[in-house]
Write a protein that holds these residues in place. Structure first.
Motif, mmCIF file in Angstrom:
data_model
loop_
_atom_site.group_PDB
_atom_site.id
_atom_site.type_symbol
_atom_site.label_atom_id
_atom_site.label_comp_id
_atom_site.label_asym_id
_atom_site.label_seq_id
_atom_site.Cartn_x
_atom_site.Cartn_y
_atom_site.Cartn_z
ATOM 1 N N SER A 243 -8.706 7.754 -5.128
ATOM 2 C CA SER A 243 -8.013 6.834 -4.474
ATOM 3 C C SER A 243 -8.624 5.688 -3.771
ATOM 4 N N LYS A 244 -7.958 4.734 -3.581
ATOM 5 C CA LYS A 244 -8.705 3.362 -3.166
ATOM 6 C C LYS A 244 -7.656 2.756 -2.085
ATOM 7 N N ASP A 245 -8.483 2.108 -1.174
ATOM 8 C CA ASP A 245 -7.415 1.497 -0.244
ATOM 9 C C ASP A 245 -6.464 2.408 0.362
ATOM 10 N N LEU A 246 -7.134 3.496 1.155
ATOM 11 C CA LEU A 246 -6.282 4.516 1.855
ATOM 12 C C LEU A 246 -5.300 3.896 3.091
ATOM 13 N N GLU A 247 -5.859 2.671 3.662
ATOM 14 C CA GLU A 247 -4.678 2.104 4.508
ATOM 15 C C GLU A 247 -3.614 1.581 4.044
ATOM 16 N N ARG A 248 -3.663 1.028 2.972
ATOM 17 C CA ARG A 248 -2.205 0.596 2.215
ATOM 18 C C ARG A 248 -1.547 2.152 1.804
ATOM 19 N N HIS A 249 -2.238 3.031 1.410
ATOM 20 C CA HIS A 249 -1.509 4.303 0.772
ATOM 21 C C HIS A 249 -1.025 4.911 2.152
ATOM 22 N N LEU A 250 -1.340 4.711 3.110
ATOM 23 C CA LEU A 250 -0.898 5.405 4.205
ATOM 24 C C LEU A 250 0.447 4.920 4.568
ATOM 25 N N PHE A 251 0.438 3.524 4.710
ATOM 26 C CA PHE A 251 1.658 2.656 4.891
ATOM 27 C C PHE A 251 2.586 2.927 3.944
ATOM 28 N N CYS A 252 2.305 3.225 2.617
ATOM 29 C CA CYS A 252 3.158 3.631 1.544
ATOM 30 C C CYS A 252 3.970 4.714 1.852
ATOM 31 N N THR A 253 3.097 5.800 2.102
ATOM 32 C CA THR A 253 3.408 7.096 2.551
ATOM 33 C C THR A 253 4.595 7.028 3.717
ATOM 34 N N VAL A 254 4.239 6.280 4.917
ATOM 35 C CA VAL A 254 5.068 6.350 6.060
ATOM 36 C C VAL A 254 6.436 5.706 5.687
ATOM 37 N N ILE A 255 6.374 4.652 4.900
ATOM 38 C CA ILE A 255 7.668 4.149 4.355
ATOM 39 C C ILE A 255 8.548 4.975 3.518
ATOM 40 N N THR A 256 7.795 5.781 2.566
ATOM 41 C CA THR A 256 8.435 6.821 1.741
ATOM 42 C C THR A 256 8.946 7.583 2.423
ATOM 43 N N PHE A 257 8.375 8.238 3.435
ATOM 44 C CA PHE A 257 9.240 9.020 4.138
ATOM 45 C C PHE A 257 10.359 8.659 5.208
ATOM 46 N N LEU A 258 9.981 7.425 5.611
ATOM 47 C CA LEU A 258 11.235 6.915 6.265
ATOM 48 C C LEU A 258 12.376 6.549 5.561
#
Length: 278
Positions: A243-258
């Motif tokens: 996994s690369k760029d965990l910062e973007r992956h975190l934001f993507c996960t948050v938006i996915t759950f929202l």
């Protein structure tokens, strides 16, 4: 119905004044960013997203203001009860994202942050405030002046489309894990929500071969199932060593759950509507 030129007092209503403020702030924002763009990486996805957001909704706000001033609504083949509130709600969400992502993802990588970039962020935040006020004013209108998109299910559809747009930007460079399946999920759900909004803007709900409330319920149910799988895969992505760029992956996960929450609430509204019509 003939086209009637509007009177100047049309531009002095609270709604028109808010739109004028949006236009002025939007113009200031993209002018400042464009004039200082030499210090920002031109290949950054979020810079493109921010510039598109400011320019597109500046244009839409200007067109809506002109149409209402000229009283041109009757000659435009869209539902005017639904278009302005859809634009303002989507603009508010995307401008808020641009106001956060511009300093976070774009400006933070530059060692020399100019006053222009700070002022652009401030005016972007002001633009978000004005779009929020416009959405509130449109939602507070009389029942006969409001359309489906001003209701809670309609605003949820707008949020779902917004979430899809942000996820596309965040996940554009992700290749690990089951990224292909998540991309497919995001595209399918985005298209279903976008097609629903298009039907409402075109005032075509009554022309569907099947009852439109059942179509909405089916879309919501399918989207909840698909987004559930995407949310699980987002969590699974954190344990991947590549996994690369965990910062973007975190934001993507948050938006996915929202978005999963939005689709779940949307499904509840659809089921409730079906139960009331039985």
């Amino acid at each position: 119905m003939p086209v009637i030129l509007g009177e100047l007092n049309v531009l002095t209503t609270p709604l028109s004044l808010v739109r004028v403020s949006e236009i002025v702030c939007g113009c200031v924002v993209f002018s400042l960013v464009a004039s200082g763009s030499e210090s920002i990486s031109s290949d950054d996805n979020f810079r493109v997203f921010c510039m598109f957001t400011w320019c597109f909704f500046f244009t839409m706000s200007l067109l809506i203001l002109l149409v209402e001033f000229i009283q041109f609504q009757s000659l435009i083949p869209v539902s005017w009860k639904n278009l302005p509130v859809t634009v303002s709600a989507l603009a508010g969400l995307m401008t808020l994202t641009a106001s956060v992502s511009f300093p976070w993802f774009v400006v933070k990588e530059n060692k020399d942050i100019s006053a222009k970039m700070i002022m652009a962020t401030i005016f972007s935040c002001l633009t978000f405030v004005f779009y929020t006020v416009e959405t509130y004013l449109l939602k507070s209108q009389d029942a006969e002046q409001r359309g489906y998109m001003a209701s809670a299910p309609g605003l949820l559809k707008t949020f779902e489309v917004f979430g899809g747009c942000v996820i596309f930007v965040l996940a554009s460079e992700q290749r690990e894990g089951f990224a292909w399946w998540r991309t497919l999920v995001y595209c399918c759900c985005f298209l279903m929500s976008l097609s629903t909004i298009a039907v409402m803007l075109g005032d075509c709900a009554g022309r569907c071969l099947l009852p439109f409330d059942r179509i909405l319920a089916a879309f919501s149910c399918l989207s909840v199932l698909l987004y559930t799988s995407a949310a699980v895969l987002c969590i699974y992505g954190y344990v991947q060593p590549k996994s690369k760029d965990l910062e973007r992956h975190l934001f993507c996960t948050v938006i996915t759950f929202l978005n999963l929450l939005a689709y779940s609430v949307d499904l509840a509204f659809s089921i409730r509507l079906l139960c009331h019509r039985v």
